[in-house]
Write a protein that holds these residues in place. Structure first.
Motif, mmCIF file in Angstrom:
data_model
loop_
_atom_site.group_PDB
_atom_site.id
_atom_site.type_symbol
_atom_site.label_atom_id
_atom_site.label_comp_id
_atom_site.label_asym_id
_atom_site.label_seq_id
_atom_site.Cartn_x
_atom_site.Cartn_y
_atom_site.Cartn_z
ATOM 1 N N GLU A 80 25.191 -5.916 33.866
ATOM 2 C CA GLU A 80 24.867 -5.881 35.292
ATOM 3 C C GLU A 80 24.878 -7.284 35.895
ATOM 4 O O GLU A 80 25.378 -7.486 37.013
ATOM 5 N N ALA A 81 24.347 -8.245 35.175
ATOM 6 C CA ALA A 81 24.314 -9.618 35.681
ATOM 7 C C ALA A 81 25.720 -10.184 35.844
ATOM 8 O O ALA A 81 26.030 -10.831 36.847
ATOM 9 N N VAL A 82 26.579 -9.935 34.869
ATOM 10 C CA VAL A 82 27.958 -10.431 34.950
ATOM 11 C C VAL A 82 28.694 -9.797 36.127
ATOM 12 O O VAL A 82 29.372 -10.481 36.896
ATOM 13 N N ALA A 83 28.560 -8.483 36.283
ATOM 14 C CA ALA A 83 29.230 -7.801 37.395
ATOM 15 C C ALA A 83 28.691 -8.283 38.738
ATOM 16 O O ALA A 83 29.454 -8.453 39.701
ATOM 17 N N TYR A 84 27.396 -8.523 38.819
ATOM 18 C CA TYR A 84 26.775 -8.946 40.080
ATOM 19 C C TYR A 84 27.253 -10.340 40.472
ATOM 20 O O TYR A 84 27.627 -10.586 41.623
ATOM 21 N N VAL A 85 27.241 -11.269 39.520
ATOM 22 C CA VAL A 85 27.638 -12.651 39.825
ATOM 23 C C VAL A 85 29.143 -12.747 40.063
ATOM 24 O O VAL A 85 29.602 -13.534 40.901
ATOM 25 N N ARG A 86 29.908 -11.954 39.349
ATOM 26 C CA ARG A 86 31.368 -12.035 39.464
ATOM 27 C C ARG A 86 31.838 -11.752 40.880
ATOM 28 O O ARG A 86 32.846 -12.321 41.330
ATOM 29 N N GLU A 87 31.137 -10.902 41.600
ATOM 30 C CA GLU A 87 31.527 -10.562 42.963
ATOM 31 C C GLU A 87 30.982 -11.557 43.984
ATOM 32 O O GLU A 87 31.233 -11.404 45.186
ATOM 33 N N ARG A 88 30.255 -12.577 43.514
ATOM 34 C CA ARG A 88 29.628 -13.523 44.445
ATOM 35 C C ARG A 88 29.940 -14.975 44.091
ATOM 36 O O ARG A 88 29.196 -15.879 44.465
ATOM 37 N N LEU A 89 31.006 -15.205 43.363
ATOM 38 C CA LEU A 89 31.367 -16.570 42.996
ATOM 39 C C LEU A 89 31.794 -17.404 44.197
ATOM 40 O O LEU A 89 31.862 -18.630 44.095
ATOM 41 N N ASP A 90 32.106 -16.758 45.319
ATOM 42 C CA ASP A 90 32.496 -17.511 46.515
ATOM 43 C C ASP A 90 31.290 -18.006 47.308
ATOM 44 O O ASP A 90 31.450 -18.712 48.307
ATOM 45 N N GLU A 91 30.076 -17.678 46.876
ATOM 46 C CA GLU A 91 28.883 -18.135 47.569
ATOM 47 C C GLU A 91 28.575 -19.587 47.186
ATOM 48 O O GLU A 91 29.041 -20.085 46.154
ATOM 49 N N PRO A 92 27.776 -20.291 47.996
ATOM 50 C CA PRO A 92 27.470 -21.702 47.700
ATOM 51 C C PRO A 92 26.843 -21.924 46.330
ATOM 52 O O PRO A 92 27.108 -22.934 45.682
ATOM 53 N N HIS A 93 25.998 -20.992 45.889
ATOM 54 C CA HIS A 93 25.347 -21.126 44.586
ATOM 55 C C HIS A 93 26.051 -20.297 43.509
ATOM 56 O O HIS A 93 25.474 -20.039 42.456
ATOM 57 N N PHE A 94 27.278 -19.892 43.762
ATOM 58 C CA PHE A 94 28.067 -19.099 42.815
ATOM 59 C C PHE A 94 27.336 -17.827 42.376
ATOM 60 O O PHE A 94 27.514 -17.360 41.248
ATOM 61 N N GLY A 95 26.516 -17.274 43.254
ATOM 62 C CA GLY A 95 25.805 -16.042 42.966
ATOM 63 C C GLY A 95 24.447 -16.239 42.311
ATOM 64 O O GLY A 95 23.707 -15.266 42.137
ATOM 65 N N ALA A 96 24.092 -17.472 41.941
ATOM 66 C CA ALA A 96 22.803 -17.709 41.274
ATOM 67 C C ALA A 96 21.642 -17.378 42.205
ATOM 68 O O ALA A 96 20.648 -16.766 41.795
#
Length: 529
Positions: free
Chosen positions: A478-494
């Protein structure tokens, strides 16, 4: 009869007027040809029925609810949003603004060109997590990332962040210089390192022999007790010669009582031993009002342990040259030695201050195409490979694991379920830095598990290092899928996943560090060491 006629006339009048109104409302555009006219008539007949309109409205409301609750996949909702002309960034910022408020009041972050970390205090009274981002240490091409999840106070995590990381930095810089062919002043030659390795191996062999002898004596002692031997003193004396800690003395006394009392009292003696051990440990965690606590403090301040057990020696660290072989640096050995040495110093300092704090440690080192991850405790690392699969970088140290449970039992301890499985009913992780009341009995150790990865083989997209506050609400996948879709954010999804974990009900401090790789390599940015 007249009433029925009046009802018929009234119904026909109302139905005709109703149909006229619907036709005037529906017919707004003149059909271009007969086929379009036919389609329009069918739509008027079937789609303008009240039940169809009500069902459509309910479906729309349900979809909006699912979007707000994020039950469906973001990809499907994103396609709907794009088709309706809704901005992608606007939807995300709206959700973040809903999640923020309380969580962002106490938060910390750091960003570089290839990594970002976001930490929130969450629902805890204090922030006990610490993080480290060190890119291109001393222009060596080595980057270090770390997460420390403290418990029982901030002292242990802060100590690890300052002292441990400083020592590792120094060894990494020196080892890198030696690997590049630069001789450091005062560095030992290969013969000295080989001699140190030989002595260390001999010491390890002696310890293994002692352990085997102790195990044999224990087995013989158990057989004698089972057979009802009335004089097990010889076995007890032989067993005493192999004892290394106060814990074994305590447990040995309990076993002796069990043997003298016969086989029927063995279970009760074991329970008494566990209770005595738990009371002893809890007395050290209690306030100054406890008499046992005051005695422990007095013993520690006087430099005595009160039990006559052998004083542990500080784990040895070696010169940087000893970690370099054929131009290759043994990163795992450097981290292991420095972690054990720092843990010894931390425990000694904590004893003097009567500080019971402890911390986990998750350390990742990236050098060219190598990734080395060392873990102590229940913080966790995950890698997203080029296919989007979640690959574990570490494994939690939990008391209920077979390996950990056996080790704790061999040290004379036990585990108890109090909400979660805990060492001696106190600590929910079986390995940590600090925690000296448990450390002096060897129930909790600081030995890290080290895993190495070849970035060329896995070609990872990004790495996630996080404290257990995140993993209480997210699985690896779940964490990998969640962050993968938000890598374009300033904090890379963190930031997004930390706030989402808080919104899901995580009650712990939450720290998430995301490291982005391109073509299987980490591009070094600009961050202060």
């Amino acid at each position: 009869m007249e009433d029925e006629l009046e009802d018929k006339i009234l119904y026909q009048t109302l139905s005709k007027s109703h149909m006229k109104l619907l036709s005037k409302f529906a017919v707004g555009v003149t059909p271009l040809n007969s086929s379009l006219s036919y389609v329009w008539k069918v739509m008027r007949v079937y789609l303008l029925k009240p039940e169809v309109l009500i069902a459509g409205l309910l479906i729309c409301l349900f979809v909006l609810y699912l979007q707000a609750a994020e039950v469906w996949s973001r990809g499907f909702i994103g396609r709907i949003s794009n088709s309706l002309g809704l901005g992608k960034a606007g939807g995300r910022s709206g959700k973040l603004s809903m999640l923020a408020s309380a969580a962002e009041k106490h938060s910390w972050d750091e960003r570089t060109t290839g990594s970002a970390v976001y930490a929130v205090q969450g629902r805890r009274a204090k922030m006990e997590d610490r993080f480290v981002i060190s890119e291109n240490i001393n222009s060596s091409g080595i980057s270090l990332f770390a997460i420390f999840d403290g418990h029982g106070g901030e002292y242990a995590a802060e100590y690890a962040k300052t002292v441990l990381i400083k020592n590792i930095h120094q060894k990494l810089m020196q080892s890198s210089a030696i690997a590049d062919g630069k001789e450091l002043p005062g560095s030992p030659n290969a013969a000295v390192c080989a001699e140190d390795d030989r002595k260390q191996k001999e010491e390890e062999k002696e310890e293994k022999v002692d352990d085997k002898q102790e195990q044999v004596v224990n087995e013989r002692y158990k057989v004698n007790a089972h057979n009802g031997n009335s004089d097990p003193s010889g076995a007890v004396q032989r067993r005493q010669s192999f004892r290394k800690s106060k814990t074994e003395d305590t447990v040995g006394t309990g076993n002796n009582g069990a043997a003298n009392g016969g086989g029927g009292g063995g279970g009760g003696a074991a329970a008494n031993n566990n209770q005595m051990l738990e009371n002893d440990l809890l007395s050290k965690y209690m306030g100054n009002q406890s008499p046992a606590r005051q005695q422990v403090k007095k013993n520690l301040l006087n430099g005595t342990s009160g039990g006559g057990e052998s004083v542990p020696t500080k784990p040895k660290t070696y010169d940087a040259r000893c970690y370099v072989q054929n131009g290759s640096i043994n990163f795992g050995k450097i981290i292991t030695d420095e972690v054990l040495a720092a843990d010894y110093d931390l425990v000694e300092a904590a004893k003097k201050m009567s500080d019971f704090a402890g911390t986990t440690a998750l350390i990742a080192v990236i050098h060219r195409t190598k990734l080395i991850v060392a873990n102590v405790g229940d913080s966790r690392g995950v890698m997203c490979d080029f296919k989007g699969n979640a690959i574990p970088l570490s494994f939690d140290h939990k008391p209920q694991q077979v390996r950990e449970q056996k080790r704790i039992a061999d040290a004379g301890g036990f585990i108890a379920f109090k909400g979660v499985w805990r060492v001696a009913g106190i600590l929910a992780t079986s390995r940590a830095l600090g925690d000296y009341p448990l450390k002096e009995k060897n129930l909790v150790i600081a030995n890290p598990d080290v895993l190495s990865f070849d970035l060329v083989d896995h070609r990872p997209q990004f790495l996630i290092l996080a404290s257990d506050g995140l993993w209480d609400t997210f699985t690896n996948e779940e964490a990998v899928a969640y962050v993968r879709e938000r890598l374009d954010e300033p904090h890379f999804g963190a930031k997004s996943i930390a706030l989402q974990s808080y919104s899901r009900g995580s009650v712990d401090n939450i720290t998430v560090l995301v490291i982005v790789l391109k073509n299987g390599r980490y591009e070094i940015g600009s961050s202060s060491n």
